[in-house]
Scaffold this motif. Structure first.
Motif, short mmCIF file in Angstrom:
data_model
loop_
_atom_site.label_atom_id
_atom_site.label_comp_id
_atom_site.label_asym_id
_atom_site.label_seq_id
_atom_site.Cartn_x
_atom_site.Cartn_y
_atom_site.Cartn_z
N TYR A 120 -62.94 -5.15 38.20
CA TYR A 120 -61.72 -4.59 37.26
C TYR A 120 -61.19 -3.75 38.28
CZ TYR A 120 -59.19 -2.26 33.68
OH TYR A 120 -58.38 -1.51 33.08
N THR A 121 -59.96 -4.28 38.91
CA THR A 121 -59.01 -3.49 39.68
C THR A 121 -57.64 -3.68 39.60
OG1 THR A 121 -59.04 -5.39 41.42
CG2 THR A 121 -60.74 -4.09 41.53
N PRO A 122 -57.38 -3.41 38.27
CA PRO A 122 -55.81 -3.34 38.09
C PRO A 122 -54.99 -2.14 38.86
CG PRO A 122 -56.80 -1.89 36.39
CD PRO A 122 -58.14 -2.52 37.38
N TYR A 123 -55.45 -1.38 39.59
CA TYR A 123 -54.66 -0.22 40.50
C TYR A 123 -54.58 -0.75 41.85
CZ TYR A 123 -55.31 1.49 35.71
OH TYR A 123 -55.69 1.88 34.39
N SER A 124 -55.59 -1.00 42.36
CA SER A 124 -55.75 -1.20 43.89
C SER A 124 -55.59 -2.92 44.20
CB SER A 124 -56.96 -0.56 44.59
OG SER A 124 -58.18 -1.37 44.26
N ASN A 125 -56.23 -3.60 43.04
CA ASN A 125 -56.19 -5.05 43.37
C ASN A 125 -56.92 -5.34 44.53
OD1 ASN A 125 -54.74 -6.05 41.32
ND2 ASN A 125 -52.90 -5.31 42.34
N PHE A 126 -57.98 -4.51 45.07
CA PHE A 126 -58.96 -4.54 46.11
C PHE A 126 -60.29 -4.86 45.51
CE2 PHE A 126 -61.72 -3.45 49.57
CZ PHE A 126 -60.96 -4.28 50.61
N ASN A 127 -60.90 -6.17 45.46
CA ASN A 127 -61.98 -6.50 45.05
C ASN A 127 -63.27 -6.54 46.03
OD1 ASN A 127 -60.38 -7.04 42.69
ND2 ASN A 127 -60.06 -9.34 43.43
N VAL A 128 -64.22 -5.82 45.51
CA VAL A 128 -65.29 -5.66 46.24
C VAL A 128 -66.50 -6.15 45.42
CG1 VAL A 128 -66.93 -4.02 47.37
CG2 VAL A 128 -64.62 -3.69 47.41
N GLY A 129 -67.40 -7.00 45.95
CA GLY A 129 -68.71 -7.66 45.23
C GLY A 129 -69.92 -7.27 46.24
N ALA A 130 -70.87 -6.88 45.65
CA ALA A 130 -72.22 -6.57 46.33
C ALA A 130 -73.48 -7.03 45.70
CB ALA A 130 -72.26 -5.02 46.08
N ALA A 131 -74.29 -7.51 46.66
CA ALA A 131 -75.72 -8.15 46.27
C ALA A 131 -76.66 -7.27 46.76
CB ALA A 131 -75.81 -9.43 46.47
N LEU A 132 -77.79 -6.52 45.95
CA LEU A 132 -78.58 -5.62 46.56
C LEU A 132 -79.79 -6.29 46.17
CD1 LEU A 132 -79.49 -2.83 47.42
CD2 LEU A 132 -79.55 -2.15 44.90
N LEU A 133 -80.79 -6.57 47.37
CA LEU A 133 -82.13 -7.34 47.55
C LEU A 133 -83.15 -6.12 47.37
CD1 LEU A 133 -83.82 -9.78 47.75
CD2 LEU A 133 -83.56 -9.25 50.50
N ARG A 138 -79.78 -14.31 54.13
CA ARG A 138 -78.60 -13.67 54.17
C ARG A 138 -77.34 -14.31 53.53
NH1 ARG A 138 -81.99 -11.97 57.94
NH2 ARG A 138 -81.96 -10.01 58.79
N LYS A 139 -77.63 -15.79 53.73
CA LYS A 139 -76.55 -16.53 53.18
C LYS A 139 -76.56 -16.49 51.67
CE LYS A 139 -74.85 -21.39 53.29
NZ LYS A 139 -74.81 -22.58 54.07
N LEU A 140 -77.64 -16.41 51.05
CA LEU A 140 -77.75 -16.31 49.52
C LEU A 140 -77.24 -15.07 49.14
CD1 LEU A 140 -78.68 -17.36 46.81
CD2 LEU A 140 -80.91 -16.58 47.16
N LEU A 141 -77.67 -13.96 49.71
CA LEU A 141 -77.08 -12.64 49.52
C LEU A 141 -75.58 -12.76 49.49
CD1 LEU A 141 -78.86 -10.28 48.50
CD2 LEU A 141 -78.36 -9.44 50.87
N ILE A 142 -75.14 -13.12 50.78
CA ILE A 142 -73.58 -12.89 50.75
C ILE A 142 -72.97 -13.93 49.66
CG2 ILE A 142 -71.71 -13.78 52.13
CD1 ILE A 142 -73.57 -13.23 54.54
N GLU A 143 -73.53 -14.92 49.28
CA GLU A 143 -73.12 -15.85 48.10
C GLU A 143 -73.17 -15.06 46.87
OE1 GLU A 143 -75.44 -19.41 48.13
OE2 GLU A 143 -74.24 -20.40 50.00
N LYS A 144 -74.04 -14.37 46.64
CA LYS A 144 -74.39 -13.64 45.37
C LYS A 144 -73.29 -12.36 45.44
CE LYS A 144 -77.58 -15.32 43.01
NZ LYS A 144 -77.49 -15.93 41.88
N ALA A 145 -72.82 -11.83 46.46
CA ALA A 145 -71.90 -10.77 46.67
C ALA A 145 -70.80 -11.56 46.51
CB ALA A 145 -71.75 -10.29 48.01
N PHE A 146 -70.30 -12.72 46.94
CA PHE A 146 -68.92 -13.24 46.43
C PHE A 146 -68.83 -13.55 44.83
CE2 PHE A 146 -68.11 -14.20 51.20
CZ PHE A 146 -66.93 -13.66 51.20
N GLU A 147 -70.05 -13.95 44.45
CA GLU A 147 -70.00 -14.34 43.02
C GLU A 147 -69.71 -12.93 42.02
OE1 GLU A 147 -73.91 -15.02 40.34
OE2 GLU A 147 -73.28 -16.71 41.51
N ALA A 148 -70.31 -11.86 42.58
CA ALA A 148 -70.16 -10.48 41.84
C ALA A 148 -68.63 -10.23 42.10
CB ALA A 148 -71.03 -9.53 42.35
N GLN A 149 -67.99 -10.46 43.05
CA GLN A 149 -66.51 -10.05 43.40
C GLN A 149 -65.54 -10.68 42.25
OE1 GLN A 149 -64.87 -11.69 46.96
NE2 GLN A 149 -63.71 -9.87 47.31
N LYS A 150 -66.06 -11.67 41.66
CA LYS A 150 -65.22 -12.70 40.54
C LYS A 150 -65.07 -11.67 39.28
CE LYS A 150 -66.55 -16.99 42.07
NZ LYS A 150 -67.31 -18.04 41.80
#
Length: 141
Positions: free
Chosen positions: A19-32, A4-16
């Motif tokens: 492309y959210t110029p309208y909402s500025n709401f950034n979501v990252g996901a990591a699928l195992l 779980r820890k690695l998967l969550i870290e990968k989600a935070f990495e993807a969040q970087k």
């Protein structure tokens, strides 16, 4: 076994890469996947809004487009731009993403991890977050 820890870290990495110029709401996901491969996704907005794609669906579509169809878990993180890891809120998948998950995942066994940080997360099955799901099985009746 889900790291779980690695998967969550990968989600935070993807969040970087959001492309959210309208909402500025950034979501990252990591699928195992069942073979241990992790596919990352971020949300990608569009001025017309309808073509916007969520992070979860980005990860699923990447995986499926590369031949993967056996999934174990997904970690999801999301907040307004500038909110530090651990200081935001949980970001649950939208209904459209849950429906895409139901197309490919077992309702009782697929895990959805929504996290504020690697040590602060909630875990649910897809069935818990999408009760009475409409799936291909409904079309077989």
């Amino acid at each position: 076994m889900i790291n779980r820890k690695l998967l969550i870290e990968k989600a935070f990495e993807a969040q970087k890469f959001c492309y959210t110029p309208y909402s500025n709401f950034n979501v990252g996901a990591a699928l195992l996947t069942a073979d241990g491969t992790v596919y990352q996704g971020c949300n990608i907005e569009n001025a017309a809004f309808t073509p916007t794609n969520c992070a979860e669906r980005t990860a699923f579509f990447k995986a499926v487009s590369e031949g993967q169809k056996d999934f174990v878990a997904i970690a999801i993180v999301g907040n307004k731009a500038g909110v530090k890891q651990g200081e935001g809120d949980y970001c649950a998948p939208c209904a459209v993403c849950r429906q895409v998950m139901a197309e490919f995942c077992d309702l009782d066994n697929f895990k959805i991890i929504i996290a504020k940080d690697t040590d602060d997360y909630l875990e649910h099955t897809l069935g818990e977050l999408l009760p009475l799901a409409f799936t291909g099985k409904n079309l077989d009746k």
